[in-house]
Write a protein that holds these residues in place. Structure first.
Motif, PDB file in Angstrom:
ATOM      1  N   GLU A  48      11.580  52.594 -72.767  1.00 52.87           N
ATOM      2  CA  GLU A  48      13.008  52.761 -72.483  1.00 52.87           C
ATOM      3  C   GLU A  48      13.225  53.270 -71.071  1.00 52.87           C
ATOM      4  O   GLU A  48      14.163  52.835 -70.383  1.00 52.87           O
ATOM      5  N   LEU A  49      12.367  54.193 -70.618  1.00 54.66           N
ATOM      6  CA  LEU A  49      12.477  54.705 -69.250  1.00 54.66           C
ATOM      7  C   LEU A  49      12.194  53.603 -68.236  1.00 54.66           C
ATOM      8  O   LEU A  49      12.884  53.489 -67.217  1.00 54.66           O
ATOM      9  N   PHE A  50      11.200  52.770 -68.522  1.00 56.03           N
ATOM     10  CA  PHE A  50      10.875  51.669 -67.606  1.00 56.03           C
ATOM     11  C   PHE A  50      12.040  50.680 -67.538  1.00 56.03           C
ATOM     12  O   PHE A  50      12.334  50.121 -66.476  1.00 56.03           O
ATOM     13  N   ASP A  51      12.693  50.461 -68.671  1.00 54.60           N
ATOM     14  CA  ASP A  51      13.883  49.602 -68.682  1.00 54.60           C
ATOM     15  C   ASP A  51      14.981  50.180 -67.791  1.00 54.60           C
ATOM     16  O   ASP A  51      15.657  49.447 -67.070  1.00 54.60           O
ATOM     17  N   ARG A  52      15.144  51.505 -67.857  1.00 56.37           N
ATOM     18  CA  ARG A  52      16.163  52.153 -67.053  1.00 56.37           C
ATOM     19  C   ARG A  52      15.846  51.975 -65.563  1.00 56.37           C
ATOM     20  O   ARG A  52      16.736  51.709 -64.749  1.00 56.37           O
ATOM     21  N   ALA A  53      14.565  52.118 -65.194  1.00 62.04           N
ATOM     22  CA  ALA A  53      14.167  51.922 -63.796  1.00 62.04           C
ATOM     23  C   ALA A  53      14.451  50.485 -63.353  1.00 62.04           C
ATOM     24  O   ALA A  53      14.940  50.248 -62.236  1.00 62.04           O
ATOM     25  N   ALA A  54      14.158  49.519 -64.239  1.00 61.73           N
ATOM     26  CA  ALA A  54      14.418  48.112 -63.904  1.00 61.73           C
ATOM     27  C   ALA A  54      15.914  47.839 -63.805  1.00 61.73           C
ATOM     28  O   ALA A  54      16.353  47.056 -62.946  1.00 61.73           O
ATOM     29  N   ASP A  55      16.697  48.483 -64.643  1.00 63.58           N
ATOM     30  CA  ASP A  55      18.155  48.318 -64.565  1.00 63.58           C
ATOM     31  C   ASP A  55      18.674  48.780 -63.209  1.00 63.58           C
ATOM     32  O   ASP A  55      19.561  48.150 -62.624  1.00 63.58           O
ATOM     33  N   ILE A  56      18.131  49.896 -62.731  1.00 63.10           N
ATOM     34  CA  ILE A  56      18.541  50.413 -61.419  1.00 63.10           C
ATOM     35  C   ILE A  56      18.140  49.431 -60.320  1.00 63.10           C
ATOM     36  O   ILE A  56      18.940  49.089 -59.446  1.00 63.10           O
ATOM     37  N   GLY A  87       2.084  65.238 -68.648  1.00 65.30           N
ATOM     38  CA  GLY A  87       2.628  64.102 -69.378  1.00 65.30           C
ATOM     39  C   GLY A  87       3.933  63.560 -68.850  1.00 65.30           C
ATOM     40  O   GLY A  87       4.547  62.702 -69.488  1.00 65.30           O
ATOM     41  N   LYS A  88       4.357  64.027 -67.672  1.00 65.46           N
ATOM     42  CA  LYS A  88       5.603  63.555 -67.073  1.00 65.46           C
ATOM     43  C   LYS A  88       5.352  63.059 -65.650  1.00 65.46           C
ATOM     44  O   LYS A  88       4.396  63.484 -64.995  1.00 65.46           O
ATOM     45  N   ALA A  91      10.944  40.258 -62.002  1.00 67.18           N
ATOM     46  CA  ALA A  91      10.873  41.574 -61.375  1.00 67.18           C
ATOM     47  C   ALA A  91      10.866  42.672 -62.436  1.00 67.18           C
ATOM     48  O   ALA A  91      10.138  43.665 -62.330  1.00 67.18           O
ATOM     49  N   ARG A  92      11.673  42.490 -63.485  1.00 71.57           N
ATOM     50  CA  ARG A  92      11.711  43.477 -64.573  1.00 71.57           C
ATOM     51  C   ARG A  92      10.347  43.582 -65.251  1.00 71.57           C
ATOM     52  O   ARG A  92       9.827  44.689 -65.472  1.00 71.57           O
ATOM     53  N   ARG A  93       9.761  42.444 -65.577  1.00 72.08           N
ATOM     54  CA  ARG A  93       8.463  42.467 -66.270  1.00 72.08           C
ATOM     55  C   ARG A  93       7.366  43.028 -65.363  1.00 72.08           C
ATOM     56  O   ARG A  93       6.473  43.754 -65.836  1.00 72.08           O
ATOM     57  N   THR A  94       7.428  42.696 -64.089  1.00 72.25           N
ATOM     58  CA  THR A  94       6.397  43.180 -63.164  1.00 72.25           C
ATOM     59  C   THR A  94       6.483  44.692 -62.989  1.00 72.25           C
ATOM     60  O   THR A  94       5.456  45.388 -62.979  1.00 72.25           O
ATOM     61  N   LEU A  95       7.689  45.215 -62.860  1.00 72.78           N
ATOM     62  CA  LEU A  95       7.851  46.661 -62.753  1.00 72.78           C
ATOM     63  C   LEU A  95       7.347  47.347 -64.024  1.00 72.78           C
ATOM     64  O   LEU A  95       6.634  48.361 -63.956  1.00 72.78           O
ATOM     65  N   HIS A  96       7.693  46.799 -65.171  1.00 70.14           N
ATOM     66  CA  HIS A  96       7.189  47.332 -66.442  1.00 70.14           C
ATOM     67  C   HIS A  96       5.658  47.385 -66.435  1.00 70.14           C
ATOM     68  O   HIS A  96       5.057  48.411 -66.790  1.00 70.14           O
ATOM     69  N   ALA A  97       5.031  46.290 -66.055  1.00 72.27           N
ATOM     70  CA  ALA A  97       3.577  46.197 -66.088  1.00 72.27           C
ATOM     71  C   ALA A  97       2.936  47.210 -65.146  1.00 72.27           C
ATOM     72  O   ALA A  97       1.918  47.833 -65.480  1.00 72.27           O
ATOM     73  N   GLY A 120       9.985  63.655 -63.553  1.00 67.14           N
ATOM     74  CA  GLY A 120      10.363  64.652 -64.548  1.00 67.14           C
ATOM     75  C   GLY A 120      10.499  64.099 -65.951  1.00 67.14           C
ATOM     76  O   GLY A 120      10.742  64.859 -66.901  1.00 67.14           O
ATOM     77  N   GLN A 121      10.329  62.782 -66.098  1.00 69.04           N
ATOM     78  CA  GLN A 121      10.508  62.134 -67.389  1.00 69.04           C
ATOM     79  C   GLN A 121       9.167  61.727 -68.000  1.00 69.04           C
ATOM     80  O   GLN A 121       8.201  61.459 -67.291  1.00 69.04           O
ATOM     81  N   VAL A 122       9.136  61.668 -69.321  1.00 67.25           N
ATOM     82  CA  VAL A 122       7.955  61.196 -70.047  1.00 67.25           C
ATOM     83  C   VAL A 122       7.947  59.672 -70.032  1.00 67.25           C
ATOM     84  O   VAL A 122       8.973  59.048 -70.316  1.00 67.25           O
TER      85      VAL A 122
END
Length: 328
Positions: free
Chosen positions: A286-294, A252-253, A312-318, A280-282
């Protein structure tokens, strides 16, 4: 088109000797170069036809990976059985670019070396530091819809237009390069292209007389492979944003999260901090937002291309949502 000399290289040595000259350029498929010559953007004194020097094979590597010859066509690569089964992100990226006719001629090495499609670069009546150093960058205060939001400089905001190299970056592929002295060096695809900085005319690490001979892929890995390309029409259009992803979940991670991005920078964009944040993360929004912030931490728009940042943020999320659903 400016008149030029044409030489047919029979061996790698021939090709290196010809292309070591100041105004000589190698040609294989010519799908990008000939267009630029017609526009007077490229004005070589001599062309070195390298189609007869070999390096057109796609072969298994000793380590279980795959070696794709520099002169293998995009079509041959995309339909190769091992590419389709073990590296589907590469097949999908290639098939997302250009037309069937162009893929039949375009080569691995030529695709890596293709030049930007910036309007100011391809129009010799407009200022372009890439084409004419010191003339300025017309795109910064001009038409910038397709232009970069990451890794830009005051000298250039052009994007790298290809799809194949984005997938190769996510796959951690290596570029094999023959040197004029008869040696060979290997450069990761992630390091092959250059950011513009103060030298926007230098688009990759190739030196005079050097010839790409192959691209090597590591042994295949498990997980989900995705290539998503967002563009203005469904075919034959350059990416506004693209994402190549290789994702694997265990318990699950995230256990693997290799991502590369197209349409955002002067080169395929790869940020290892995104992998570090995900592994290492579930999975979660919120995690996807953090990845997009980076990813977008230093992003800067230039008016017309401001939309690329939220896109780009929405595409990464998707992509991450799809990958985690497929991997579950």
């Amino acid at each position: 088109m400016k008149p030029f000399q044409y030489a047919r290289a029979r061996t790698l040595v021939d090709a290196a000797q010809i292309t070591a000259k100041e105004d000589a350029i190698p040609i294989a498929g010519g799908t990008n170069l000939l267009d630029l010559m017609k526009l007077q953007v490229e004005t070589p004194d001599e062309l070195a036809d390298i189609n007869r020097i070999g390096f057109g094979e796609i072969e298994d590597s000793d380590d279980g990976g795959l070696s794709i010859g520099a002169l293998a066509t995009n079509t041959a690569t995309a339909v190769h059985s091992r590419v389709r089964s073990d590296y589907p992100v590469l097949a999908r990226a290639i098939l997302a670019g250009a037309t069937q006719q162009l893929r039949n001629k375009a080569t691995t090495g030529g695709n890596l070396c293709q030049r930007t499609r910036c309007y100011y670069f391809t129009n010799i009546d407009q200022p372009c530091n890439k084409r004419e150093p010191g003339s300025g960058c017309g795109a910064i205060d001009g038409i910038a819809k397709l232009h970069a939001v990451l890794g830009t400089s005051s000298q250039c905001i052009a994007t790298y237009p290809g799809d194949m190299a984005v997938a190769l970056s996510a796959l951690d592929a290596q570029v094999k390069i023959a040197t004029p002295q008869g040696g060979e060096r290997t450069v990761p695809v992630q390091d092959f292209h250059c950011l513009p900085g103060d030298t926007p005319w230098r688009e990759n690490v190739l030196e005079a007389g050097e010839i790409i001979t192959a691209v090597t892929l590591p042994p295949p890995v498990s997980g989900t492979q995705i290539y998503r390309k967002v563009r203005e029409r469904s075919s034959y259009a350059f990416a506004l944003v693209s994402v190549a992803a290789i994702i694997e979940l265990k318990d699950g991670k995230f256990s693997r999260a290799d991502l590369a991005f197209g349409g955002l920078a002067h080169k395929p964009w790869h940020d290892p901090r995104i992998t570090e944040a995900l592994v290492g993360q579930v999975p979660s929004s919120e995690l996807f937002d953090r990845a997009a912030d980076i990813l977008l931490e230093d992003a800067r728009g230039f008016g017309e291309n401001d939309f690329k940042i939220p896109l780009a943020r929405r595409t990464l999320h998707a992509v991450l949502e799809q990958a985690t659903e497929d991997a579950a």
